[in-house]
Design a protein around this motif. Structure first.
Motif, PDB file in Angstrom:
ATOM      1  N   GLY A  33      24.976  26.483  66.069  1.00  0.00           N
ATOM      2  CA  GLY A  33      23.585  25.717  65.725  1.00  0.00           C
ATOM      3  C   GLY A  33      22.854  26.149  66.797  1.00  0.00           C
ATOM      4  N   MET A  34      23.077  26.306  68.372  1.00  0.00           N
ATOM      5  CA  MET A  34      21.705  26.724  69.262  1.00  0.00           C
ATOM      6  C   MET A  34      21.260  28.090  68.788  1.00  0.00           C
ATOM      7  N   ALA A  35      22.242  29.059  68.276  1.00  0.00           N
ATOM      8  CA  ALA A  35      21.979  30.327  67.983  1.00  0.00           C
ATOM      9  C   ALA A  35      20.867  30.261  66.708  1.00  0.00           C
ATOM     10  N   ILE A  36      21.127  29.191  65.746  1.00  0.00           N
ATOM     11  CA  ILE A  36      20.440  29.225  64.506  1.00  0.00           C
ATOM     12  C   ILE A  36      18.986  28.751  65.111  1.00  0.00           C
ATOM     13  N   GLU A  37      19.177  27.908  65.854  1.00  0.00           N
ATOM     14  CA  GLU A  37      17.920  27.100  66.405  1.00  0.00           C
ATOM     15  C   GLU A  37      16.999  28.460  67.223  1.00  0.00           C
ATOM     16  N   ARG A  38      17.611  29.136  67.842  1.00  0.00           N
ATOM     17  CA  ARG A  38      16.636  30.243  68.446  1.00  0.00           C
ATOM     18  C   ARG A  38      16.201  31.114  67.396  1.00  0.00           C
ATOM     19  N   TYR A  39      17.045  31.514  66.548  1.00  0.00           N
ATOM     20  CA  TYR A  39      16.520  32.355  65.496  1.00  0.00           C
ATOM     21  C   TYR A  39      15.370  31.937  64.708  1.00  0.00           C
ATOM     22  N   ILE A  40      15.431  30.415  64.378  1.00  0.00           N
ATOM     23  CA  ILE A  40      14.219  29.764  63.856  1.00  0.00           C
ATOM     24  C   ILE A  40      13.017  29.896  64.410  1.00  0.00           C
ATOM     25  N   SER A  41      13.098  29.614  65.864  1.00  0.00           N
ATOM     26  CA  SER A  41      12.000  29.697  66.820  1.00  0.00           C
ATOM     27  C   SER A  41      11.215  30.840  66.804  1.00  0.00           C
ATOM     28  N   ILE A  42      12.042  32.046  66.767  1.00  0.00           N
ATOM     29  CA  ILE A  42      11.627  33.513  66.857  1.00  0.00           C
ATOM     30  C   ILE A  42      10.989  33.916  65.633  1.00  0.00           C
ATOM     31  N   CYS A  43      11.906  33.825  64.481  1.00  0.00           N
ATOM     32  CA  CYS A  43      11.522  34.375  63.203  1.00  0.00           C
ATOM     33  C   CYS A  43      10.709  33.635  62.272  1.00  0.00           C
ATOM     34  N   PHE A  44      10.869  32.240  62.505  1.00  0.00           N
ATOM     35  CA  PHE A  44      10.047  31.248  61.581  1.00  0.00           C
ATOM     36  C   PHE A  44       9.302  30.374  62.658  1.00  0.00           C
ATOM     37  N   LEU A 122      29.948  35.036  62.322  1.00  0.00           N
ATOM     38  CA  LEU A 122      29.077  35.926  61.647  1.00  0.00           C
ATOM     39  C   LEU A 122      27.502  35.280  61.845  1.00  0.00           C
ATOM     40  N   ALA A 123      27.492  34.055  62.139  1.00  0.00           N
ATOM     41  CA  ALA A 123      26.215  33.478  62.447  1.00  0.00           C
ATOM     42  C   ALA A 123      25.799  33.888  63.699  1.00  0.00           C
ATOM     43  N   LEU A 124      26.499  34.181  64.477  1.00  0.00           N
ATOM     44  CA  LEU A 124      26.093  34.673  65.927  1.00  0.00           C
ATOM     45  C   LEU A 124      25.550  36.247  65.630  1.00  0.00           C
ATOM     46  N   ILE A 125      26.201  36.862  64.847  1.00  0.00           N
ATOM     47  CA  ILE A 125      25.865  38.400  64.610  1.00  0.00           C
ATOM     48  C   ILE A 125      24.513  38.658  63.707  1.00  0.00           C
ATOM     49  N   GLY A 156      27.579  34.575  72.491  1.00  0.00           N
ATOM     50  CA  GLY A 156      28.782  35.299  72.010  1.00  0.00           C
ATOM     51  C   GLY A 156      29.735  35.420  72.976  1.00  0.00           C
ATOM     52  N   VAL A 157      29.406  35.325  74.301  1.00  0.00           N
ATOM     53  CA  VAL A 157      30.178  35.377  75.297  1.00  0.00           C
ATOM     54  C   VAL A 157      31.066  34.051  75.440  1.00  0.00           C
ATOM     55  N   GLN A 158      30.245  32.885  75.398  1.00  0.00           N
ATOM     56  CA  GLN A 158      30.926  31.573  75.249  1.00  0.00           C
ATOM     57  C   GLN A 158      32.071  31.462  74.126  1.00  0.00           C
ATOM     58  N   LEU A 159      31.586  32.138  72.960  1.00  0.00           N
ATOM     59  CA  LEU A 159      32.533  31.947  71.774  1.00  0.00           C
ATOM     60  C   LEU A 159      33.784  32.813  72.263  1.00  0.00           C
ATOM     61  N   LEU A 160      33.744  33.842  72.741  1.00  0.00           N
ATOM     62  CA  LEU A 160      34.750  34.601  73.248  1.00  0.00           C
ATOM     63  C   LEU A 160      35.894  33.706  74.545  1.00  0.00           C
ATOM     64  N   LEU A 161      35.176  32.973  75.249  1.00  0.00           N
ATOM     65  CA  LEU A 161      35.882  32.013  76.036  1.00  0.00           C
ATOM     66  C   LEU A 161      36.502  30.978  75.227  1.00  0.00           C
ATOM     67  N   CYS A 162      35.969  30.449  74.024  1.00  0.00           N
ATOM     68  CA  CYS A 162      36.379  29.274  73.338  1.00  0.00           C
ATOM     69  C   CYS A 162      37.809  29.936  72.299  1.00  0.00           C
ATOM     70  N   LEU A 163      37.530  31.319  72.309  1.00  0.00           N
ATOM     71  CA  LEU A 163      38.774  31.912  71.392  1.00  0.00           C
ATOM     72  C   LEU A 163      40.029  31.818  72.481  1.00  0.00           C
ATOM     73  N   LEU A 164      39.866  31.818  73.639  1.00  0.00           N
ATOM     74  CA  LEU A 164      40.942  31.615  74.758  1.00  0.00           C
ATOM     75  C   LEU A 164      41.694  30.405  74.306  1.00  0.00           C
TER      76      LEU A 164
END
Length: 229
Positions: A33-44, A122-125, A156-164
């Motif tokens: 959700g935070m990544a999508i928020e950044r995407y909206i702020s930059i792209c729209f 996929l959302a992060l990528i 993405g780094v935080q997601l890798l930590l979550c995968l642990l």
């Protein structure tokens, strides 16, 4: 809980495990959700004001809670259906695998986690690629684009930590079998590495990246150092 008490009642262990699972599973969705928020702020940027509102944020938080509540609730329902009533009065080491021990629960959670992390990945990528394309096309405000790109990379780094949290349990059992005398210590170290350290790093990283917080934090550290001297 089991580091303070060797064994507790199953009925007392249930809420602790379910809350732990809920908070653990909600973290990747929050990152998405935070990544999508950044995407909206930059792209729209022109639509950011009416797309990212407080009301929609609350709605998204509610959706995340509902989605992340589904696995632990289904685990509980399966256990209630298959375990005898006496099981909930027994003493166990408060661990997910010992509490929800039906094999179906394990396979269900594996399937859920596969879909779940695939969506977040996929959302992060997607957001990272779109932000990078915007950065190449942008001639102004490159600083904000760079910050957004770095933020998504951090997610993405935080997601890798979550995968642990989902990889370590499969490694924990063999380690305990190899070193049965250090079972509690192995569980404790895994708990620190998987649950405590990632949650400690996130606010620290975001705090250091914030200019106002960093300014006051450095001022506080200088004050403390001078006071000690």
């Amino acid at each position: 809980v089991s580091y303070a008490f060797s064994k507790i009642l199953v009925s007392a262990c249930c809420p602790f495990i379910m809350i732990a699972v809920l908070t653990t599973r909600s973290t990747p969705l929050i990152l998405a959700g935070m990544a999508i928020e950044r995407y909206i702020s930059i792209c729209f940027p022109l639509h950011y004001g009416h797309m990212c509102t407080v009301q929609r944020t609350i709605w998204i938080i509610g959706v995340i809670l509902v989605l992340c509540s589904a696995p632990p609730l289904t685990d509980l329902f399966i256990t209630l259906a298959k375990e005898p009533a006496s099981f909930f009065k027994t003493l166990i080491f408060c661990d997910h695998s010992l509490l929800f021990r039906d094999p179906y629960i394990y396979y269900k959670n594996c399937a859920f986690d596969s879909v779940y992390f695939s969506f977040v990945f996929l959302a992060l990528i997607y957001t990272y690629c779109k932000i990078m394309l915007t950065a190449r096309a942008a001639s102004t405000d490159l600083v904000s684009v760079k910050k957004a790109r770095n933020t998504v990379l951090l997610h993405g780094v935080q997601l890798l930590l979550c995968l642990l949290a989902f990889v370590v349990p499969s490694m924990q059992a063999p380690l305990i079998q190899l070193f049965p005398l250090y079972g509690l210590e192995i569980r404790y170290i895994n708990f620190l590495l998987v649950y405590i350290i990632p949650r400690f790093l996130s606010p620290m990283i975001y705090g250091v990246r914030d200019e106002k917080f960093r300014k006051y934090w450095i001022r506080y550290l200088v004050y403390r150092v001078n006071r000690v001297k």
